[in-house]
Design an enzyme around this catalytic site. Structure first.
Site, mmCIF file in Angstrom:
data_model
loop_
_atom_site.group_PDB
_atom_site.id
_atom_site.type_symbol
_atom_site.label_atom_id
_atom_site.label_comp_id
_atom_site.label_asym_id
_atom_site.label_seq_id
_atom_site.Cartn_x
_atom_site.Cartn_y
_atom_site.Cartn_z
ATOM 1 N N ASP A 236 -15.059 39.114 8.190
ATOM 2 C CA ASP A 236 -15.973 38.547 7.200
ATOM 3 C C ASP A 236 -15.734 39.345 5.905
ATOM 4 O O ASP A 236 -15.160 40.429 5.958
ATOM 5 C CB ASP A 236 -17.410 38.719 7.696
ATOM 6 C CG ASP A 236 -18.430 38.161 6.728
ATOM 7 O OD1 ASP A 236 -18.143 37.130 6.108
ATOM 8 O OD2 ASP A 236 -19.500 38.769 6.589
ATOM 9 N N ASP B 36 -20.664 41.341 9.933
ATOM 10 C CA ASP B 36 -21.906 42.119 9.823
ATOM 11 C C ASP B 36 -23.073 41.454 10.538
ATOM 12 O O ASP B 36 -24.215 41.846 10.365
ATOM 13 C CB ASP B 36 -22.248 42.381 8.355
ATOM 14 C CG ASP B 36 -22.433 41.077 7.575
ATOM 15 O OD1 ASP B 36 -22.264 40.005 8.183
ATOM 16 O OD2 ASP B 36 -22.737 41.139 6.376
ATOM 17 N N ASP C 167 -22.260 35.317 11.644
ATOM 18 C CA ASP C 167 -21.016 35.559 12.387
ATOM 19 C C ASP C 167 -21.236 35.574 13.894
ATOM 20 O O ASP C 167 -20.285 35.781 14.642
ATOM 21 C CB ASP C 167 -20.396 36.916 11.971
ATOM 22 C CG ASP C 167 -20.015 36.940 10.510
ATOM 23 O OD1 ASP C 167 -19.511 35.921 10.019
ATOM 24 O OD2 ASP C 167 -20.231 37.974 9.849
#
Length: 1216
Positions: A486, A848, A852
């Site tokens: 990410d 994080d 996700d």
């Protein structure tokens, strides 16, 4: 008829969902059940054990197939590659047990919701429902649709008006009772597994059952010491496993314990408010939100608004504003009522309500949507209770190897039967000795040895603050060859710094206002937009919310105040006033009346606000520049908008656009009912807000380390494409000098098919040391051969979706060189990782936790940098919020994988060496003595298995991965060649000792042995004191053959342990593992001491015969020669990476991995990569039509494009 019967026999459960299952109907058959019972008794429970391991066999043996609506037993099978079976009993719920009468008339509905599955599942006049319980979810049989359906949730087919009208006033107490009976309690209960149950599950593992049989046999033959040692080790292993499982069960139980203990207030139809325990809630209940409140269920907001902390779901403790579901008079399902994300109306179970804002028509109300394990939190807990099976070659190959060793044992069994029967040995002794040989090949220490490597790796990871909830995935980390990241919070810093604003006036961009000057933004519509268009809230005097919103608001130097009761009508937000450092403003305050929250799918948010002293209202919007420009009047957007935007994004800035319009209405009630589509139209473009998103200091070194290790890195982000490309370049994820091709795909329109455009992004020097990136959109005049050998594709989530749907044959070609994927939604992130996995990549994902979670679960190794509850579903969690954890994890994964292979090779060789010596000794009805075995099994093998895997990972990542499967040529050759060396040496020694002049068949001729003892004794006193009984029975161990073979095999065990403990490139050198090195040296020293000592006590205890010194020296020389040959072959040939690459090139062997195949194809394709052209979907050769207008003969390259920076394999035939 037969076809219909087959169709009725099978159905799909949760069709199209992640947990899709096939369900088959069966009916008990009494004759079959009786036969199975008899067979179970005759096999002393053996058949029941087989049925426990294979539930499908139990169903097939006891039942007959039947239509699902008549079934009393169902067999469920997963639809993935694992095809796992489950057996479930069908049970019935009877409504006659309720305290009130239920109508038996067919035409009367049981519940008010006509679309409810409960109405369709009720069987009249019996008043019963047929149900099954699968993985904590209850399903009922739908008589109309002929399938099992979930209960415990409202149907998605309900429209907005259905929800408001059917459930708006609450449920009747009778309907509540019906739903409570059918749906079950609203509880997420995780039972703390009883220790006895966990023990039984562990003990009934097939390998432990085989181990129990082996140890029983050995104990019966007096081999007590080693058997006891294995029993102790096994008990410790089982106890530790049970303790670990119990701890996990307790932790999970504590996590959800308070869920069903919440007191809630609901509205009961015709009765008013009622307080009850949250476990009694049912779908359709009206829930009153009092204020601060932990949600016990999923609910859809129908009146008022509220602010929720969704950290449990997203991993981000950022307040999220929820708005009520509108009352729209249409039949569209409520989730699809508009372009907006339906989740902005949904309050999820486990999240915290931190602020409520009544609408002025009473308290904040929500309709219960899902209960129990159907909720968001329930789904999270289920993903932990029933994790996705790990498909890793190591485990399937290990099973195949075990089968091979077991087959060797079976061959040995028949060999022993033949030899012992030939010599006329009694049947009892014959069978016993044959069974001993059968159990020799499969080492009982194998399960403990294979898991111990992961235990060591887990401890080392813990020291680096990386925590693992799925230890079997550690080995998988050793195979990772593609790492996805990410961007925000992972590669770049979490917080953003304000750089400046670029306002517009008269359709032109004005001079940028820099925040470096320390001055606040000058008053104007842009300042008003920055002050009001956000989701910030005032909580206990502190402003909280999204970091981006917070930074933007701070840039205005305005302040936020609590609203008073009057202004809170219509769900008004806080009042915003100029601060002491704010620019002079003619406006005293801005009041936000309505908010349309930001969603990653819409890429924008907007508010309706009122300036103090004005009667009309204003709309302010902020979001992704490309998106905001779309909603603005074209004449207000500067003509150089794309160029201006690009000039900032290519420098890595985060750019937000702002827009505004004045609403021509004066009534607050009109504002409340405005549709978002009407509000967000005909806006005036205000300008750009520029923010810096700096790279974390660890990002560049880590990405460089991964690149040097030939591990591909990919960025998957929700941010702007140009910003993502710049971050990828700045971090050198895209190496300097590489070409970037933007892939832009468009949905088909009325007369135009779907299209995909390939645009080359080129670098041009604009000054000393300064690079500017711009998009080249015309036909390239650069010959393709001169474009550089390394190219990277970049695309947005929208383009990915179009390519996925309309250009599926293109997707693999793009993915093998795709590096930047921007504006990706959470679902697209998961889908992308699955597509990479289909190309046979081993994919890691580091994020994080925010948006996700799905991707972290889908990846082979998901690493969450968040400590929120959502990260529980991620296999790995790092307490240090930087990507430094990634190389640590890969290093430990590689070390653990190599250790597992080393231990497996050692134990395989241990079984084979022991098997060869047993075959030779069985020829003369002999076996090694108990203490001889004890020395080999406990002092060497057991100690080796416990310490071999504790070697630490090598600090530098090698540019290739370890072999990913046991059935690879180097490993098979290693075992085969070492087996050959061992076989040759043992057979030679066995035959050679018989040729010696001092040899005597001790086991047959005791008188000959005693008379000639002095000839081969090297100690005079030993001859006089020797009183060994030479009249031996079959199975005795005293002979020159055992005396010769024992030191050879013992030294062989020590040498193979050393050879298979190779250090570099994946582990530190063997001497750094102090305990293991000491144990090997001690074992070797002890063996040589026993070989050369002439102590009577030692020889008697070890059941050895003294031989002449020259013979002992010869034994040692032969053993050490074997070691030197084996070490040279293993180290110089089998583990020589360069040699295998050379062999692979010479013989033309290529990897069978999909991504390798595509790379090879594309390297040979002269038309790839396409540059500056547009392709259209159609019926072309490749599934799409190529626009010939963009292709000319001059553009066809003269040389093939080489693919740079791709990982290389170290073993041919390896399926990576």
């Amino acid at each position: 008829m037969e076809e219909n019967s087959k169709k009725d026999h099978r159905a799909l459960l949760n069709q199209g969902e992640e947990d899709e299952l096939e369900v088959f109907g069966y009916r008990d058959h009494n004759v079959r059940k009786a036969l199975c019972l008899v067979a179970s008794v005759l096999t002393c429970g053996g058949l029941l054990l087989v049925f426990y391991w294979r539930p499908q066999w139990r169903v097939w043996a006891n039942c007959i197939p039947c239509p699902l609506q008549e079934a009393d037993t169902v067999l469920l099978r997963t639809t993935d590659e694992f095809q796992i079976y489950m057996r479930k009993k069908v049970f019935c719920l009877y409504l006659s047990t309720l305290k009130f009468p239920v109508s038996k008339k067919w035409e009367e509905s049981l519940v008010a919701d006509c679309q409810s599955v409960i109405n369709q599942a009720l069987i009249k006049p019996e008043l019963k429902l047929r149900c099954i319980h699968v993985q904590k979810i209850r399903y009922v049989w739908n008589n109309l649709e002929k399938r099992f359906q979930k209960v415990g949730l409202l149907e998605d087919s309900n429209s907005c008006s259905d929800i408001h009208q059917t459930f708006g006033l609450g449920l009747t107490s009778e309907e509540q009772e019906v739903r409570r009976l059918v749906c079950g309690p609203n509880a997420i209960e995780v039972e703390i597994q009883p220790i006895w149950k966990l023990l039984v599950k562990q003990v009934l593992n097939p390998f432990y059952v085989f181990q129990a049989f082996t140890l029983t046999l050995w104990l019966s033959q007096g081999y007590i010491e080693y058997s006891v040692a294995i029993i102790i080790l096994t008990v410790i292993s089982i106890v530790l496993s049970v303790y670990d499982l119990r701890q996990q069960s307790v932790k999970l139980h504590n996590l959800v314990e308070d869920h069903s203990k919440v007191q809630v207030t609901i509205i009961v139809k015709d009765k008013g408010l009622e307080e009850l325990e949250s476990r009694l809630l049912v779908p359709g209940d009206i829930l009153i939100l009092p204020g601060k409140f932990s949600l016990p269920c999923d609910a859809v907001l129908i009146d008022g608004s509220c602010v929720v902390n969704e950290g449990m779901l997203t991993g981000e403790s950022i307040p999220v504003t929820k708005t009520p579901l509108p009352q729209l008079e249409n039949s569209m399902p409520w989730k699809c009522h508009s372009l907006e994300d339906y989740r902005k109306h949904v309050l999820f179970c486990g999240t915290e309500v931190i602020q409520v804002k009544p609408s002025g028509q009473g308290p904040v109300r929500a309709v219960v949507l899902r209960t129990g394990y159907n909720t968001a939190k329930g789904d999270l807990v289920r993903s932990i209770l029933y994790p996705r099976p790990v498909n890793f070659k190591l485990y399937s190959d290990a099973f195949k190897f075990m089968v091979f060793l077991a087959c060797l044992g079976v061959m040995g069994f028949f060999y022993a039967l033949g030899v012992y029967m030939y010599h006329g040995v009694p049947p009892k002794d014959t069978v016993t000795m044959a069974l001993i040989l059968l159990t020799t090949t499969v080492p009982p220490v194998l399960p403990a040895a294979l898991t111990i490597g992961n235990v060591y790796a887990q401890k080392r990871l813990k020291k680096k603050k990386i925590f693992c909830i799925s230890p079997q995935r550690i080995n998988m980390c050793g195979q990772i060859n593609l790492m996805c990241f990410d961007k925000t919070g992972t590669l770049t810093e979490d917080g953003l710094d304000l750089w400046g604003t670029v306002p517009t006036a008269d359709n032109c961009f004005q001079e940028a206002h820099s925040f470096a000057s320390g001055q606040a933004v000058p008053w104007g519509p842009l300042c008003a937009a920055m002050a009001s268009c956000h989701s910030l809230i005032l909580l206990n005097g502190t402003i909280q919310g999204d970091p981006l919103d917070l930074k933007m608001f701070e840039g205005t130097a305005w302040k936020m105040e609590d609203c008073n009761v009057d202004s809170c009508k219509f769900g008004m937000s806080n009042i915003i006033k100029p601060g002491t450092k704010a620019s002079k403003s003619p406006v005293e305050a801005i009041i936000t009346l309505r908010q349309f929250p930001f969603s990653s799918s819409l890429q924008r948010m907007s508010v309706i606000a009122q300036l103090a002293g004005e009667n009309h209202f204003h709309v302010y919007m902020k979001g992704a520049p490309e998106m905001v420009a779309r909603f603005c009047r074209s004449e207000t957007v500067p003509k150089n908008f794309p160029q201006e935007l690009r000039s900032y994004t290519v420098q890595g800035f985060r750019v937000i656009a702002l827009a505004h319009k004045t609403l021509k209405m004066e009534n607050l009630s009109e504002v409340e009912h405005l549709a978002r589509e009407k509000v967000e139209s005909e806006l005036t473009f205000l300008g750009l807000l520029i923010m810096e998103n700096r790279l974390k200091k660890e990002t560049k070194p880590v990405l460089k380390e991964l690149s040097e290790a030939r591990i591909r890195t990919v960025m998957i982000t929700g941010d702007n494409l140009q910003t993502a490309i710049t971050v990828a370049k700045n971090s050198e994820m895209i190496p300097p000098g590489s070409q970037v091709i933007i892939v832009e795909a468009n949905e088909p329109e009325e007369f135009v098919p779907a299209s995909v455009t390939w645009q080359l992004v080129e670098n041009q020097e604009t000054g000393p040391g300064k690079k500017e990136t711009y998009m080249h959109t015309g036909n390239s005049s650069t010959p393709r051969g001169e474009r550089g050998s390394c190219y990277h594709f970049a695309m947005s989530g929208k383009s990915y979706q179009v390519i996925f749907q309309h250009f599926n044959s293109l997707l693999p070609k793009i993915l093998v060189n795709g590096t930047v994927f921007a504006r990706m939604s959470p679902g697209q992130k998961s889908s992308l990782i699955e597509e990479f996995q289909k190309l046979n990549y081993y994919v890691g994902m580091c994020g994080d936790g925010a948006n996700d979670c799905g991707a972290l679960k889908v990846a082979h190794a998901g690493i969450s940098l968040s400590e929120q509850e959502a990260s529980v579903a991620s296999p790995f969690t790092s307490k240090t919020t930087s990507i430094q954890c990634v190389p640590h994890l890969i290093r430990e994964g590689r070390a653990a994988l190599v250790s597992s292979f080393g231990v497996f090779k050692y134990l395989t060789m241990y079984g084979i060496i022991q098997f060869i010596s047993a075959l030779l000794l069985y020829w003369q009805l002999q076996l090694f003595g108990n203490y001889q075995y004890l020395m080999q099994d406990v002092a060497i093998t057991l100690m080796v298995c416990l310490t071999m895997s504790s070697t630490h990972a090598y600090p530098k990542l090698a540019p290739y991965r370890p072999a990913g499967q046991l059935l690879s040529p180097p490993l098979l050759l290693s075992i085969f060649l070492n087996s050959c060396f061992s076989c040759i040496v043992q057979i030679s020694a066995f035959l050679c000792v018989k040729q010696q002049p001092w040899y005597c068949e001790v086991y047959q001729y005791s008188e000959c042995f005693l008379a000639n003892q002095s000839n081969f004794s090297t100690n005079g006193s030993l001859e006089r004191n020797w009183t060994g009984n030479a009249t031996l029975i079959p199975g005795s161990s005293l002979s020159f053959e055992t005396t010769t073979l024992w030191p050879i095999t013992t030294i062989n065990y020590i040498t193979v342990a050393f050879i298979f403990s190779k250090g570099k490139p994946f582990r530190k050198p063997i001497y750094t593992n102090y305990i293991f090195s000491f144990l090997l040296l001690a074992a070797l020293g002890l063996t040589i001491f026993i070989l050369f000592s002439d102590f009577q006590v030692i020889y008697r205890g070890m059941e050895l015969i003294p031989t002449i010194t020259s013979w002992r020296v010869l034994i040692l020389v032969v053993a050490l020669t074997q070691f030197c040959v084996a070490f040279f072959v293993e180290d110089a040939i089998l583990q020589n990476h360069e040699l295998w690459l050379l062999i692979k090139r010479e013989f033309g062997f290529y990897s069978k991995s999909q991504y390798r195949t595509w790379q090879k194809k594309l390297a040979e394709d002269s038309t790839w990569p396409p540059i500056n052209r547009t392709d259209y979907s159609g019926d072309g050769k490749n599934g799409f039509y190529i626009n010939g207008g963009y292709e000319s003969h001059e553009q066809i390259p003269k040389r093939k494009l080489k693919l740079g920076g791709q990982p290389t394999e170290q073993h041919f035939w390896a399926r990576l």
